[in-house]
Design an enzyme around this catalytic site. Structure first.
Site, short mmCIF file in Angstrom:
data_model
loop_
_atom_site.label_atom_id
_atom_site.label_comp_id
_atom_site.label_asym_id
_atom_site.label_seq_id
_atom_site.Cartn_x
_atom_site.Cartn_y
_atom_site.Cartn_z
CG MET A 24 47.12 44.79 43.48
SD MET A 24 47.58 45.56 45.23
CE MET A 24 48.65 44.06 45.42
CB CYS A 120 44.30 45.01 32.02
SG CYS A 120 44.88 46.37 32.40
CE LYS A 159 42.31 39.28 38.28
NZ LYS A 159 41.63 40.19 38.04
CG HIS A 187 38.07 41.41 38.89
ND1 HIS A 187 39.27 42.24 38.46
CD2 HIS A 187 36.60 41.90 39.71
CE1 HIS A 187 38.36 44.08 39.18
NE2 HIS A 187 37.25 43.75 39.80
N GLY A 220 38.15 40.72 44.00
CA GLY A 220 36.87 41.77 43.80
C GLY A 220 36.44 41.75 45.46
#
Length: 366
Positions: A24, A120, A159, A187, A220
Site C-alpha cells: 500500500m 499499478c 503482481k 488483483h 481485491g
C-alpha cells in the site's frame, strides 16, 4: 545462480494457505507492517519502491530502535526492522532487468523476498514503463523476472491485474509462470477499474486452473477475516491479501475477530513512535482509520504537528512521556514543529532525517 527444485518447492509452500498484507502506497510502511505481523499476517508486502530510488542509497542501523533505513538524498527510501525480516516482501517498481537486479541486490540482506509490481495503474508508473505498463509488454516483464529468479537467492513473485479478455490474461500468466517465480498475485480488477468497483473474483478461477502448481494469491475486496476462506472457496486461490481492509483496521488479520478500530489505531501509534516513523506518514495513516471524521478526537489529531501532541490526542500521553520521548528523533517530525526545541546532540540539530549520528550508527553504502 540457479535455484534447486527443492528450494523452489520450499519457497512456494510459504505462499500457500496464508493471509497477507498487500503493498500500500504510504500506508504500508514499517509501523503498519509490524502491527499486521502482531495481529497474525503471514507475509508483509512493503509499498512499491522504484528500483532507481533504492540504488545508491545508504544503509543505516539505528542503535536505539533497531530500525534499518535506506537513505538517499536525506530521505528514507525504505525502512525495516530485523523482527520482520522473515516475512517482509520488497515490492519493486521497475522497467528493466538491469536496474531491477541492482535494486534487489542492494536490499536482499534485509528482506525475505521480492515482488515485481505489474499492476499499478498510476500515471507515474505507466509513463515510466512500470506497473501495469509491463502487462502490455510481456517480453520485457518476463525478462525482469527471469533475471531476478536466476540471480537473487530469495523467492521472486509478481503482481498483476486482469485483462478484459480472459484468454489474454491466461496467455500472460503462462509466460510469467515459465520464468520460475514462486507465486503470482492477481488483483481481480482491470487496469482501468477503480477501487470502488467490485473485484471480479470469478476471473481468478481460470488462472488457478491454468497454473495448478503455482501458488495464486487473490487481491481485491477482502474486508474481514471471514472473506479469506470465502475467497479461497469461490476461486481456488492458494492465499489472500488485503490492502483497504488492513488500512481501515489492521486487526483484520486476527482469527479471533477484529478489535475496535481505535484500539488498533493506538497500537499503530505506539509502533510509529517506537520506530520513529515519519510523522506526516503516521498522521496520514491514522486518519485513514477513523470511522467517524466528525468527532472531536479526529479534529484534535488532524491539528497535531508533532508526536507529543499526537499521543495526547490518541490517549497515549503517558506512553509518550515514559517511552516515546526518548525514541522519536526530531527529524522524524516536520522541521517547524521543532523550531523551539534546543538541540541536545548533533542528531537533533540535523534538519533532515538521518537515522543517528555517524558515531552511533553502522553505515554501509549499497
Amino acid at each position: 545462480m540457479t535455484t534447486s527444485d527443492s528450494k523452489r518447492t520450499e519457497w512456494r509452500d510459504r505462499y500457500r494457505n496464508g493471509f497477507f498484507l498487500a503493498p500500500m502506497v504510504r500506508v504500508g510502511t514499517l509501523p503498519m507492517r509490524l502491527l499486521a505481523q502482531q495481529y497474525g499476517a503471514d507475509l508483509l508486502w512493503a509499498p512499491e519502491i522504484v528500483d532507481k530510488s533504492i540504488i545508491g542509497s545508504e544503509r543505516i542501523v539505528d542503535d536505539k530502535t533497531g530500525v534499518i533505513s535506506y537513505i538517499k538524498h536525506d530521505k528514507d527510501v525504505f525502512t525495516t526492522h530485523p523482527s520482520e525480516k522473515q516475512q517482509v516482501i520488497f515490492q519493486l517498481g521497475s522497467a528493466g532487468p538491469e536496474t531491477a537486479l541492482a535494486a534487489a541486490k542492494a536490499v536482499e540482506q534485509d528482506v525475505s523476498g521480492f515482488d515485481l509490481n505489474c499492476g499499478c495503474p498510476k500515471k507515474f508508473s505507466i509513463q515510466g514503463g512500470m506497473g501495469a505498463a509491463l502487462m502490455s509488454d510481456p517480453d520485457r516483464l518476463c525478462s525482469i523476472l527471469d533475471v531476478l529468479v536466476k540471480n537473487i537467492a530469495l523467492p521472486i513473485t509478481c503482481k498483476i491485474r486482469v485483462f478484459d479478455d480472459v484468454e489474454k490474461t491466461l496467455e500472460l500468466v503462462r509466460k510469467i509462470a515459465a520464468t520460475g517465480i514462486s507465486a503470482l498475485t492477481v488483483h481481480c480488477r482491470t487496469r482501468d477499474m477503480r477501487p470502488h468497483e467490485k473485484a471480479m473474483w470469478n476471473r481468478l478461477k481460470d488462472v488457478v486452473s491454468e497454473l495448478p502448481d503455482l501458488p495464486i494469491i487473490l487481491n481485491g475486496d477482502i474486508y474481514e477475516y471471514a472473506d479469506v476462506q470465502r475467497a479461497r472457496d469461490e476461486t481456488g486461490a492458494s492465499s489472500v491479501m488485503t490492502a483497504r481492509g488492513a488500512a481501515a483496521n489492521p486487526s483484520i488479520f486476527r482469527s479471533e475477530g477484529m478489535l475496535p478500530t481505535m484500539e488498533a489505531a493506538q497500537e499503530y501509534t505506539k509502533y510509529a513512535v517506537r520506530t520513529s516513523n515519519n510523522f506526516i506518514n503516521t498522521k496520514y495513516t491514522l486518519l485513514q482509520m477513523y470511522p467517524d471524521t466528525k468527532t472531536e478526537q479526529f479534529a484534535l489529531l488532524r491539528g497535531t504537528r508533532k508526536y507529543k501532541d499526537m499521543c495526547e490526542a490518541m490517549g497515549l500521553a503517558e506512553f509518550y512521556e515514559s517511552e516515546g520521548a526518548e525514541l522519536v528523533h526530531s527529524r522524524a517530525e516536520p522541521p517547524d514543529a521543532n523550531a523551539n526545541k534546543r538541540p541536545t546532540s548533533t542528531t537533533d540539530a540535523t534538519p533532515q532525517r538521518a537515522m543517528e549520528s555517524p558515531t552511533k550508527s553502522k553505515r554501509l553504502k549499497v
